[in-house]
Design an enzyme around this catalytic site. Sequence first.
Site, short mmCIF file in Angstrom:
data_model
loop_
_atom_site.label_atom_id
_atom_site.label_comp_id
_atom_site.label_asym_id
_atom_site.label_seq_id
_atom_site.Cartn_x
_atom_site.Cartn_y
_atom_site.Cartn_z
N GLU A 25 -2.01 2.04 13.59
CA GLU A 25 -2.10 2.80 12.35
C GLU A 25 -1.60 1.97 11.18
O GLU A 25 -0.58 1.28 11.27
CB GLU A 25 -1.28 4.08 12.44
CG GLU A 25 -1.27 4.89 11.14
CD GLU A 25 -0.35 6.09 11.20
OE1 GLU A 25 -0.73 7.07 11.86
OE2 GLU A 25 0.74 6.02 10.61
N THR A 57 -4.18 5.98 7.10
CA THR A 57 -3.57 7.25 6.70
C THR A 57 -4.14 7.75 5.38
O THR A 57 -4.72 7.00 4.60
CB THR A 57 -2.05 7.14 6.60
OG1 THR A 57 -1.72 6.31 5.48
CG2 THR A 57 -1.45 6.57 7.86
N TRP A 58 -3.90 9.02 5.13
CA TRP A 58 -4.38 9.74 3.95
C TRP A 58 -3.18 10.40 3.32
O TRP A 58 -2.51 11.21 3.96
CB TRP A 58 -5.42 10.75 4.38
CG TRP A 58 -6.11 11.53 3.30
CD1 TRP A 58 -5.73 12.75 2.81
CD2 TRP A 58 -7.31 11.18 2.61
NE1 TRP A 58 -6.62 13.16 1.86
CE2 TRP A 58 -7.60 12.21 1.71
CE3 TRP A 58 -8.16 10.07 2.66
CZ2 TRP A 58 -8.71 12.18 0.86
CZ3 TRP A 58 -9.26 10.05 1.83
CH2 TRP A 58 -9.52 11.09 0.94
N HIS A 86 -7.78 9.15 8.53
CA HIS A 86 -7.03 10.40 8.50
C HIS A 86 -7.56 11.27 7.36
O HIS A 86 -7.88 10.76 6.28
CB HIS A 86 -5.54 10.17 8.26
CG HIS A 86 -4.84 9.44 9.36
ND1 HIS A 86 -3.51 9.63 9.65
CD2 HIS A 86 -5.27 8.52 10.26
CE1 HIS A 86 -3.15 8.86 10.65
NE2 HIS A 86 -4.21 8.17 11.04
N ASP A 118 0.76 18.68 4.41
CA ASP A 118 1.89 19.49 3.96
C ASP A 118 1.52 20.96 3.98
O ASP A 118 0.35 21.32 3.81
CB ASP A 118 2.30 19.10 2.54
CG ASP A 118 2.96 17.73 2.50
OD1 ASP A 118 3.37 17.26 3.57
OD2 ASP A 118 3.05 17.15 1.41
#
Length: 737
Positions: A25, A57-58, A86, A118
């Site tokens: 990642e 990742t995002w 992601h 979140d």
Amino acid sequence: MSAPDDKITTKIASLPPSQPFFSLEFFPPKTAPGRENLHARLARMARGLRPLFVTVTWGAGGSTAQKSLALAEVCRRQLGLTTCLHLTCTNMSRAVLDEALAQAREIGVRNILALRGDPPRNDEYKEEDEEGEVGRGANGPAGEEREEEEEDVAFVYAIDLVRYIRKHHDEYFCIGVAAYPEGHVDGSITTTPGDGTQDPARDLPYLVEKVKAGADFILTQLFYTVDAYLSFERRLREHESGVFASIPIIPGLMPIQSYQTLRRTAKLSNAMVPKHVYDQLEPIKGDDEAVKTAGVDILVDIVERIKSEPPVVRGAGGVDTIGLATRRGFHFYTLNLEKAVAFVLERSDLIPPDDSSDRPDGESEEVAIVVEGPNTAPGTTITINRAPHTEGRTRRASSIDPHNSVIVEDIRSELLQARSRDPANSLSPAKIKPAVSPTPNPPTIAISEGEGSLGRAATWDDFPNGRFGDSRSPAFGEIDGYGPSLPLPPQQAITHWGYPTSTSDITSIFLKCVDGQIPAVAWSASAEGSGGNAPGGGGLSAESNRIKHWLREMNARGWWTIASQPAVNAGKSDNSEVGWGPKGGWVWQKAFVEFWMPRGEWAGLRERLEREGSGEVSWYMGDCNSTVHSNHPENAVNAVTWGCFPGKEILTPTIIEHASFRAWLDEAFALWDQWAALYPRRSATAKFLRELVRGRGAGGGREGGEGEGGYVLVNVIHHGYVDEEGLWRCLGLKGGK
């Protein structure tokens, strides 16, 4: 468009049944030099390590959307890596997700990791009360079909995203989902990981529904307790629904880069770290080199233990018809760092054979080297690219220190266009000798102590130090790449911070933190403490207790401190308060403090700094419009921590510069928004926090004068490290103890 076999499940199914695999990642670096250098690092790792796939990742709420897509394009198009993007669905509009999926298809990405992100911050998903209680569970009602919400709040849980992708993109994407071997973090209502409040069984119905909705593979949250993972895997394989019988379940592992990173990571994820791991690291926690060495051993043990367990290939109610469950895989959260994960992979025999077809006679590349350096045994031979593994393969000698070793490749890429100044964290280059005759014109891939300019460049993040590290490092900034986050879970944060509605309330919160009555403020590196102004265990770090009286005075004045360190003139590296690095060394520090102050007070403070600290003080000031002012040019670099150790050049792990301050500035302001998002949007507390630092009608681009309102972020450095009181005297503090 990429080939059909670029789906992760297709790649796994094509492996021999007994061949393990791994994936890596990465996250989009915060700075342009960091991005350029990550591209070179990715090229080294792609050719030297050969992961089955990589993930990108995002950021929360799509905050890194364009950077994430750009990095995914580099991985897929330039490096030819099977790439998984992601996507988080909460706090983002449907239009943003549609655009992201469309761009993913355009650049050839066939794999999506569907995450919730979140907790939703829209009023529709929170109770309208002052307690700020979240109105729905962490994972959503299992299988419940919710009505379509308005466009900007259409997605609440990961299952919504899985269903949406399947509805609008059919089978084009291979979709992964997350799972939590020790239970979802939202299930924990206390501050102690592993205390029983997290329960994987509670999450299981939601995972079943995500798989039924169309998920193709599972990536787990990081863990360090092997028994917990193996129990979780067996629970899934034997589940009565049968949906997990053949789905790939890939355990997530994070190499240990430093003691404080481990503690913060465990805190944020609520991953339980076994006592024997802490017992092993506690005596060496101040020596990052020793921690990395031990961390490699810990990760290798975890990998070998999981590899030794035969996979459960047939579960209740289901059959693994294509053998996906027989392949052992491992997913590594690299934090954009290469060396620790490279050693784990090499020692665990996870690096696959090189199947490149462009070499003479189809032979796999095999490059061995002899490493000679202050921390290696003379004449030690290491092989990292070889033909298929055999029982007699060369292993890494135990005397080789992974902290001081890097993967180096003779790739003249973006690194040669980076800034020419020597990296702050450079180590002495080793002497590299070829041990075998390579095939004609092979890439030089080696584990070494730093070979030439590339080797030295790869040592920039030997001591990753978050936002105080080198801004050119791919690992600069936060530890996970998901964007700034509060150091406490929502309910704990509300418990400790209450419902502030005035500046005196904020001052009280900061003073409680300095006095150890609460574990953290929004900008603390963690609730466990990590030096500077980050409190740990109820109070400041040991070194910051030296300046506690000054920090109290600043906070009482309404200058809210978020980072600091005292001046140190030659402290031993094993000193319990200020020491770091290997034993036998000496360390120095310049005093600095970073704090929020009313915009209207800045002009007066600047005048005082110029009068009292002329030639000895550097300062940076930034406002909510991302405008940065300083008394130094943009290319100036302030090393505020350095150390001398036997057999090494001077190391400087803590740096404050224009680029790093600017990158941190937006995140620092964003944390005010995250704090406000804990409360109902129309509550007095949320409104107060949103307006406090930005003010009403605050101007942009100027340094700020009386009457503009809002707050600015200020960092002041005093270069006279032999003068313990110099910084505080320049700030006009009395310093009464």
